[in-house]
Design a protein around this motif. Structure first.
Motif, PDB file in Angstrom:
ATOM      1  N   THR A  37      -6.151   3.671 -11.353  1.00 28.63           N
ATOM      2  CA  THR A  37      -7.586   3.501 -11.591  1.00 28.63           C
ATOM      3  C   THR A  37      -8.396   3.543 -10.294  1.00 28.63           C
ATOM      4  O   THR A  37      -9.562   3.921 -10.308  1.00 28.63           O
ATOM      5  N   ASN A  38      -7.782   3.169  -9.166  1.00 28.05           N
ATOM      6  CA  ASN A  38      -8.523   3.100  -7.901  1.00 28.05           C
ATOM      7  C   ASN A  38      -8.041   4.105  -6.864  1.00 28.05           C
ATOM      8  O   ASN A  38      -8.339   3.962  -5.680  1.00 28.05           O
ATOM      9  N   ARG A  39      -7.309   5.119  -7.301  1.00 32.38           N
ATOM     10  CA  ARG A  39      -6.700   6.082  -6.384  1.00 32.38           C
ATOM     11  C   ARG A  39      -7.720   6.723  -5.444  1.00 32.38           C
ATOM     12  O   ARG A  39      -7.516   6.793  -4.236  1.00 32.38           O
ATOM     13  N   ASP A  40      -8.830   7.189  -5.988  1.00 33.52           N
ATOM     14  CA  ASP A  40      -9.834   7.865  -5.167  1.00 33.52           C
ATOM     15  C   ASP A  40     -10.402   6.931  -4.098  1.00 33.52           C
ATOM     16  O   ASP A  40     -10.589   7.326  -2.937  1.00 33.52           O
ATOM     17  N   ASN A  41     -10.693   5.695  -4.470  1.00 33.03           N
ATOM     18  CA  ASN A  41     -11.232   4.739  -3.503  1.00 33.03           C
ATOM     19  C   ASN A  41     -10.219   4.397  -2.419  1.00 33.03           C
ATOM     20  O   ASN A  41     -10.582   4.257  -1.244  1.00 33.03           O
ATOM     21  N   ILE A  42      -8.954   4.255  -2.803  1.00 31.77           N
ATOM     22  CA  ILE A  42      -7.904   3.928  -1.841  1.00 31.77           C
ATOM     23  C   ILE A  42      -7.747   5.056  -0.826  1.00 31.77           C
ATOM     24  O   ILE A  42      -7.675   4.816   0.385  1.00 31.77           O
ATOM     25  N   LYS A  95       4.575  -6.952 -12.364  1.00 31.86           N
ATOM     26  CA  LYS A  95       3.898  -6.640 -11.102  1.00 31.86           C
ATOM     27  C   LYS A  95       3.909  -5.131 -10.846  1.00 31.86           C
ATOM     28  O   LYS A  95       2.909  -4.551 -10.424  1.00 31.86           O
ATOM     29  N   LYS A  96       5.032  -4.479 -11.134  1.00 31.61           N
ATOM     30  CA  LYS A  96       5.123  -3.020 -10.983  1.00 31.61           C
ATOM     31  C   LYS A  96       4.121  -2.313 -11.880  1.00 31.61           C
ATOM     32  O   LYS A  96       3.446  -1.374 -11.454  1.00 31.61           O
ATOM     33  N   GLU A  97       4.044  -2.756 -13.102  1.00 34.06           N
ATOM     34  CA  GLU A  97       3.107  -2.155 -14.052  1.00 34.06           C
ATOM     35  C   GLU A  97       1.665  -2.351 -13.602  1.00 34.06           C
ATOM     36  O   GLU A  97       0.850  -1.431 -13.674  1.00 34.06           O
ATOM     37  N   TYR A  98       1.354  -3.548 -13.133  1.00 32.72           N
ATOM     38  CA  TYR A  98       0.003  -3.816 -12.667  1.00 32.72           C
ATOM     39  C   TYR A  98      -0.331  -2.946 -11.453  1.00 32.72           C
ATOM     40  O   TYR A  98      -1.410  -2.355 -11.382  1.00 32.72           O
ATOM     41  N   ASN A  99       0.576  -2.860 -10.485  1.00 32.15           N
ATOM     42  CA  ASN A  99       0.339  -2.049  -9.290  1.00 32.15           C
ATOM     43  C   ASN A  99       0.141  -0.580  -9.648  1.00 32.15           C
ATOM     44  O   ASN A  99      -0.725   0.092  -9.085  1.00 32.15           O
ATOM     45  N   LYS A 100       0.942  -0.090 -10.583  1.00 29.77           N
ATOM     46  CA  LYS A 100       0.818   1.299 -11.027  1.00 29.77           C
ATOM     47  C   LYS A 100      -0.548   1.530 -11.680  1.00 29.77           C
ATOM     48  O   LYS A 100      -1.242   2.501 -11.359  1.00 29.77           O
ATOM     49  N   PHE A 101      -0.950   0.622 -12.549  1.00 23.72           N
ATOM     50  CA  PHE A 101      -2.245   0.733 -13.208  1.00 23.72           C
ATOM     51  C   PHE A 101      -3.389   0.648 -12.197  1.00 23.72           C
ATOM     52  O   PHE A 101      -4.331   1.435 -12.233  1.00 23.72           O
TER      53      PHE A 101
END
Length: 79
Positions: A18-23, A8-14
């Motif tokens: 990938t969506n940092r700008d949108n967030i 779950k940590k790995e998925y959240n980090k990924f």
């Protein structure tokens, strides 16, 4: 599918990478509070709804609406 804590940590980090700008863009959007009509950022909206400023405004608006509703039939009969 059940994930372990590490997966779950790995998925959240990924996902964040990938969506940092949108967030960030979504969090910085300016909203107008439906209760008190003030401008607030999307990230702080839920916190704002619990502030004294917004709560007191909503209470005042309810009182004003009740007074207007109570006086409305009197105006209709007088016409």
């Amino acid at each position: 599918m059940v994930w372990t804590t590490e997966e779950k940590k790995e998925y959240n980090k990924f996902y964040y990478e990938t969506n940092r700008d949108n967030i960030i863009k979504k969090g910085c959007q300016v909203l107008i509070c439906e209760v008190c009509k003030r401008k607030i950022s999307f990230n702080g909206y839920n916190r704002h709804l619990r502030t004294k400023l917004c709560v007191n405004t909503s209470l005042k608006n309810k009182m004003i609406k009740q007074r207007l509703d109570a006086s409305l039939p009197d105006k209709l009969e007088a016409s």
